[in-house]
Design an enzyme around this catalytic site. Structure first.
Site, PDB file in Angstrom:
ATOM      1  N   TYR A  95       8.451 -15.763   9.923  1.00 37.06           N
ATOM      2  CA  TYR A  95       8.295 -16.710  11.028  1.00 37.06           C
ATOM      3  C   TYR A  95       7.247 -16.221  12.023  1.00 37.06           C
ATOM      4  CZ  TYR A  95      12.637 -18.695   9.148  1.00 37.06           C
ATOM      5  OH  TYR A  95      13.588 -19.240   8.327  1.00 37.06           O
ATOM      6  N   TYR A 119      20.606 -24.412   6.543  1.00 39.13           N
ATOM      7  CA  TYR A 119      19.363 -24.513   7.319  1.00 39.13           C
ATOM      8  C   TYR A 119      18.841 -25.937   7.322  1.00 39.13           C
ATOM      9  CZ  TYR A 119      15.971 -23.973   3.274  1.00 39.13           C
ATOM     10  OH  TYR A 119      15.214 -24.119   2.155  1.00 39.13           O
TER      11      TYR A 119
HETATM   12  N1  LIG Z   1      15.935 -19.762   4.568  1.00 38.84           N
HETATM   13  C1  LIG Z   1      14.973 -20.638   4.612  1.00 38.84           C
HETATM   14  O1  LIG Z   1      14.160 -20.774   3.680  1.00 38.84           O
HETATM   15  C2  LIG Z   1      14.850 -21.523   5.813  1.00 38.84           C
HETATM   16  C3  LIG Z   1      14.024 -22.654   5.776  1.00 38.84           C
HETATM   17  C4  LIG Z   1      13.977 -23.463   6.913  1.00 38.84           C
HETATM   18  C5  LIG Z   1      14.696 -23.132   8.036  1.00 38.84           C
HETATM   19  N2  LIG Z   1      15.454 -21.994   8.069  1.00 38.84           N
HETATM   20  C6  LIG Z   1      16.217 -21.585   9.274  1.00 38.84           C
HETATM   21  O2  LIG Z   1      16.997 -22.695   9.685  1.00 38.84           O
HETATM   22  C7  LIG Z   1      16.673 -23.028  11.034  1.00 38.84           C
HETATM   23  C8  LIG Z   1      16.853 -24.516  11.275  1.00 38.84           C
HETATM   24  O3  LIG Z   1      15.965 -25.294  10.496  1.00 38.84           O
HETATM   25  P1  LIG Z   1      14.641 -25.963  11.098  1.00 38.84           P
HETATM   26  O4  LIG Z   1      14.216 -25.195  12.283  1.00 38.84           O
HETATM   27  O5  LIG Z   1      13.663 -26.122   9.998  1.00 38.84           O
HETATM   28  O6  LIG Z   1      15.097 -27.425  11.492  1.00 38.84           O
HETATM   29  P2  LIG Z   1      16.317 -28.119  12.281  1.00 38.84           P
HETATM   30  O7  LIG Z   1      17.152 -27.121  12.979  1.00 38.84           O
HETATM   31  O8  LIG Z   1      16.953 -29.042  11.310  1.00 38.84           O
HETATM   32  O9  LIG Z   1      15.527 -29.015  13.338  1.00 38.84           O
HETATM   33  C9  LIG Z   1      14.754 -28.456  14.361  1.00 38.84           C
HETATM   34  C10 LIG Z   1      14.149 -29.603  15.173  1.00 38.84           C
HETATM   35  O10 LIG Z   1      15.202 -30.334  15.801  1.00 38.84           O
HETATM   36  C11 LIG Z   1      14.919 -30.485  17.191  1.00 38.84           C
HETATM   37  N3  LIG Z   1      16.224 -30.427  17.880  1.00 38.84           N
HETATM   38  C12 LIG Z   1      17.117 -29.433  17.812  1.00 38.84           C
HETATM   39  N4  LIG Z   1      18.227 -29.751  18.508  1.00 38.84           N
HETATM   40  C13 LIG Z   1      18.009 -30.975  19.040  1.00 38.84           C
HETATM   41  C14 LIG Z   1      18.784 -31.828  19.866  1.00 38.84           C
HETATM   42  N5  LIG Z   1      20.012 -31.489  20.257  1.00 38.84           N
HETATM   43  N6  LIG Z   1      18.233 -33.006  20.254  1.00 38.84           N
HETATM   44  C15 LIG Z   1      16.986 -33.369  19.841  1.00 38.84           C
HETATM   45  N7  LIG Z   1      16.220 -32.601  19.043  1.00 38.84           N
HETATM   46  C16 LIG Z   1      16.726 -31.413  18.646  1.00 38.84           C
HETATM   47  C17 LIG Z   1      14.012 -29.348  17.554  1.00 38.84           C
HETATM   48  O11 LIG Z   1      13.151 -29.737  18.604  1.00 38.84           O
HETATM   49  P3  LIG Z   1      13.239 -29.071  20.085  1.00 38.84           P
HETATM   50  O12 LIG Z   1      12.672 -27.689  19.926  1.00 38.84           O
HETATM   51  O13 LIG Z   1      12.432 -29.978  20.911  1.00 38.84           O
HETATM   52  O14 LIG Z   1      14.683 -29.051  20.462  1.00 38.84           O
HETATM   53  C18 LIG Z   1      13.213 -29.172  16.266  1.00 38.84           C
HETATM   54  O15 LIG Z   1      12.112 -30.065  16.249  1.00 38.84           O
HETATM   55  C19 LIG Z   1      15.223 -22.522  11.166  1.00 38.84           C
HETATM   56  O16 LIG Z   1      14.791 -22.478  12.500  1.00 38.84           O
HETATM   57  C20 LIG Z   1      15.319 -21.219  10.454  1.00 38.84           C
HETATM   58  O17 LIG Z   1      15.929 -20.231  11.266  1.00 38.84           O
HETATM   59  C21 LIG Z   1      15.571 -21.206   6.958  1.00 38.84           C
END
Ligand SMILES: NC(=O)c1ccc[n+]([C@@H]2O[C@H](COP(=O)([O-])OP(=O)(O)OC[C@H]3O[C@@H](n4cnc5c(N)ncnc54)[C@H](OP(=O)(O)O)[C@@H]3O)[C@@H](O)[C@H]2O)c1
Length: 282
Positions: A52, A191
């Site tokens: 990241y 995730y």
């Molecule tokens: N192991 C893997 O291969 C892998 C792959 C992908 C992700 N991950 C992990 O999983 C985590 C989560 O996945 P992700 O970051 O891809 O996506 P996510 O958590 O599904 O979505 C993040 C998005 O949602 C928005 N958001 C979050 N809470 C909100 C709320 N209450 N109201 C409105 N918008 C909201 C955020 O914007 P704002 O910032 O504006 O709130 C951001 O744009 C990652 O950060 C990472 O740590 C792991």
């Protein structure tokens, strides 16, 4: 509900993701505050990876948790698959620890499966555990067949978790991986639980079943998505937010109880698969 690790540590059911955080100096202070607000609200699991921002996320977390009681946190990082061998993993882990400002990780994950034999990675993970640099290890983006192979390897059964993509609009894991993990008593980290604010499945936010449940409870659409995942035993979502108000909105999803009718409507809108499907990844 709590996430009890091998070491008997209790961790909040909803954690914090950090992909893309720490990459922009102009928003770093806001992101740090969001992480701190999340920890205060009980989201003490923070998920990151050396990938990241090539360490930027780990740096941001390090600055956000400075001065906090380390034992109250549950820090998760991930090693690139091409670093998950005897030559590179020890340095990768040390670099993650340095950026985070800590001397151990609670959980270290193989980010996805690469060319390094699983037996070698498992052996290295066990060595890191023996040295006290990590408390537990796991994998990410492993499908059910990968997990079968992992368990064949010496020490493979010490895997603590599989972190996979799982949200209402992507339920492939419910066919085989999740039931298998539940049977093993192995927690699943979900995730992209918000489908990246719907951008991975634009019809999620527009779905009447999601909107109706949110309106009935006076909550956000995103809380409905999290509450759906929380109905699955052993599933631990890790939503990411760069804004404290969103982080707190996510934390509050723990209180939301969807009715049987609401869950049935969500199920009808986004049915679980009836056959094996390839693991969804981003
Ligand atoms: N192991 C893997 O291969 C892998 C792959 C992908 C992700 N991950 C992990 O999983 C985590 C989560 O996945 P992700 O970051 O891809 O996506 P996510 O958590 O599904 O979505 C993040 C998005 O949602 C928005 N958001 C979050 N809470 C909100 C709320 N209450 N109201 C409105 N918008 C909201 C955020 O914007 P704002 O910032 O504006 O709130 C951001 O744009 C990652 O950060 C990472 O740590 C792991």
């Amino acid at each position: 509900m709590e996430f009890i690790t091998e070491n008997g540590r209790a961790v909040g059911r909803i954690g914090q993701g950090t992909w893309y955080l720490g990459e922009n100096a102009a928003t770093a202070a806001r992101e740090r505050k969001a992480l701190q607000a999340g920890v205060e609200a009980g989201m003490n699991l923070i998920d990151t990876a050396e990938m990241y921002g090539e360490g930027a996320s780990e740096h941001l977390i390090g600055s956000a948790i400075r001065g906090m009681d380390r034992a109250s946190l549950y820090l998760v990082s991930k090693v690139y698959p091409f670093h998950a061998d005897r030559r590179s993993i020890f340095l990768s882990c040390e670099n993650s620890l340095r950026r985070l400002g800590t001397d151990y990780l609670d959980l270290y994950l193989l980010h996805w499966r690469g060319a390094v034999p699983l037996a070698e990675t498992v052996e290295c993970m066990e060595q890191l555990k023996a040295k006290g640099r990590i408390r537990a290890w796991g994998v990410s983006n492993f499908d059910a067949l990968d997990m079968d192979e992992l368990l064949e390897v010496t020490g493979g059964s010490r895997c603590s978790t599989d972190q996979v993509l799982y949200h209402l609009g992507s339920r492939g894991v419910e066919f085989d991986l999740l039931p298998w993990m539940q049977k093993q008593g192995m927690p699943m980290m979900a995730y992209c639980p918000l489908a990246q604010a719907g951008s991975l499945r634009r019809d999620l936010a527009g779905c009447a079943a999601v909107q109706n449940a949110a309106a009935a409870h006076g909550v956000s659409l995103w809380q409905v998505l999290l509450a759906f995942l929380l109905t699955r035993p052993g599933v631990y979502p890790i939503p990411r937010s760069s804004r404290a108000e969103h982080t707190l909105d996510n934390a509050a999803a723990l209180e939301l109880r969807l009715s049987a009718e609401e869950l049935a409507a969500l199920d009808a809108a986004f049915p679980a698969p009836t056959r094996r499907t390839p693991l969804d990844i981003v």
